[in-house]
Design an enzyme around this catalytic site. Structure first.
Site, short mmCIF file in Angstrom:
data_model
loop_
_atom_site.label_atom_id
_atom_site.label_comp_id
_atom_site.label_asym_id
_atom_site.label_seq_id
_atom_site.Cartn_x
_atom_site.Cartn_y
_atom_site.Cartn_z
N SER A 185 2.54 -7.63 -2.46
CA SER A 185 3.88 -7.63 -2.46
C SER A 185 4.60 -8.24 -3.72
CB SER A 185 4.53 -8.22 -1.18
OG SER A 185 5.90 -8.02 -0.91
N ASP A 359 5.05 0.18 7.33
CA ASP A 359 5.67 -0.84 6.55
C ASP A 359 7.11 -0.55 6.30
OD1 ASP A 359 6.58 -2.73 4.49
OD2 ASP A 359 4.47 -2.54 3.41
N HIS A 390 3.88 -4.33 6.85
CA HIS A 390 3.60 -5.06 5.52
C HIS A 390 2.86 -6.23 5.68
CE1 HIS A 390 5.36 -6.06 1.64
NE2 HIS A 390 5.46 -7.14 1.97
#
Length: 421
Positions: A185, A359, A390
């Protein structure tokens, strides 16, 4: 079991309480660990990186990195239990996401936590921390509790200063020319910033593995996430007038409330598991009850208001760009009225991208947009589990089956065995 409506209400109530307490800067003296143990907190949730890794028989080292602009970052090196002199080279740098710390890679436990899996595969693993979390809340000149300047950073500065400094430190310490980089991320997005802004640093990585990499977030589906980001973006100036520059610090009232609510098996799944799913998406059984009880002892780990505001801009923009200060200030800082776009074609390192269909924070549309702009993609792989979301990349019980084989495949390709340093 509580109804979904009641759980939603409780989650929203807790969220509002957390935000209000953060805005009001209420001071809170948390229970010490001895009292927390007596109250039923999981032991793992009370331990730091070195304590937690050593609890399960791993050896770890703490190292200190100084950035060019004076931030002091704590990073860790962790070694597997049965590797002896079989460590692979080059080293690996594993970098966390927004509001996380290095602890995120241990929270799922020794059988599935990515730091444990990589260490058991005898990689020379280094685990980073970015400025503003509780491991990197120091500066050689600025006091984070007194100097607002400390908190004037976002992913822009993290990518420009923290990632290069950490890479340089690891390479110098291990006497290697290159390393392999895994970014999750924000830990991926900041690597892209570095490649765009710091010529030559991208060449110091053999391979880049991005787990749900966050560049632009135009198509984010998560309503609570968007409300938080856009709210902070809109209120950044007003929050500064109240003296609020830091959000969701470990040890703050917000984090301590979450840790207290999630410590018990009776409430962690119903309240904290459902809350996590509402922020991201539902994936029953993937992040189990024990992991939920542990991770909220380390999460959220803190960041700046400015960084959250930067993410608020990312959900409103169709580009991966620098912070937008408004046309007048942009002209002063950048020389243009619009913030410059990051040059993703400068990410010249061979790249692997792993992402999930479910996600809700970094949407597949934004992942595919990113992949089209990266010049050396070896593989872009949608995780086979259709519910992979996620948070799964850091905390899932299915990491070993779902993503580790691909990670290991490419690390092996770019690794060799060497005697232990």
């Amino acid at each position: 079991m509580a109804s979904k409506g009641n759980v939603m209400f409780n989650f929203l109530l807790v969220s509002v309480t957390i935000i209000v307490c953060s805005v009001l800067k209420l001071r809170f003296i948390p229970f010490n660990n001895e009292i927390k143990r007596s109250l039923g907190y999981p032991i793992d949730s009370l331990l730091n990186f070195t304590e937690l890794s050593e609890l399960y028989g791993y050896t770890s080292e703490e190292h200190t990195v100084l950035t060019e602009d004076g931030y002091i970052l704590t990073i860790f090196r962790i070694n597997g239990r049965n590797c002896g002199h079989k460590l692979k080279r080059p080293p690996i740098l594993l970098m966390h996401g927004l509001l996380q710390s290095s602890d995120a890679w241990l929270d799922a436990g020794p059988k599935v936590g990515l730091a444990y899996l990589l260490s058991d595969a005898c990689y020379d693993l280094w685990v980073g921390n970015q400025r503003g979390n509780y491991y990197s809340r120091r500066h050689n000149r600025l006091d984070p509790d007194k100097d607002p300047e400390f908190w004037q950073f976002s992913v822009d500065e993290i990518g420009y200063y923290d990632i290069p400094a950490t890479i340089e430190y690891v390479l110098k310490y291990t006497r290697e020319d290159k390393l392999n980089y895994i970014g999750y991320s924000q830990g991926a997005g900041t690597f892209f910033v570095m490649c765009s802004e710091r010529p030559g640093y991208c060449d110091k990585a053999n391979v880049f593995i991005g787990l749900a990499p966050a560049a632009r977030q135009t198509n984010t589906k998560s309503v609570p996430y968007k409300i938080l980001l856009e709210g902070v973006r809109y209120l950044e100036g007003a929050l500064a007038t109240t003296g609020l520059y830091e959000l969701f610090a470990k040890g703050s009232l917000s984090q301590e409330i979450l840790a207290f609510l999630c410590k018990s098996s009776a409430t962690s799944e119903v309240l904290c598991g459902t809350g996590e799913s509402l922020v991201d998406s539902f994936h029953p059984g993937s992040i189990n009850n024990e992991t939920l009880r542990v991770l909220f002892g380390h999460f959220p780990a803190g960041t700046s208001v400015h960084n959250i505001a930067r993410y608020g801009q990312s959900v409103k923009s169709s580009h991966f760009q620098k912070f937008d200060y408004g046309s007048a200030r942009n002209l002063e800082i950048y020389g243009t009225e619009q913030p410059p776009h990051y040059n993703l074609s400068a990410v010249t390192v061979p790249t692997v991208v792993l992402y999930g269909s479910n996600d809700h924070l970094v949407d597949t549309k934004d992942i595919l947009w990113l992949i089209k702009r990266l010049p050396k993609v070896l593989e872009n792989k949608r995780v086979s589990d259709p519910l992979w979301n996620h948070f799964d990349s850091a905390y899932s019980q299915y990491t070993r089956e779902m993503i580790f084989p691909t990670i290991n495949k490419y690390l092996l390709k770019y690794s060799r065995k060497l005697n232990k340093v």
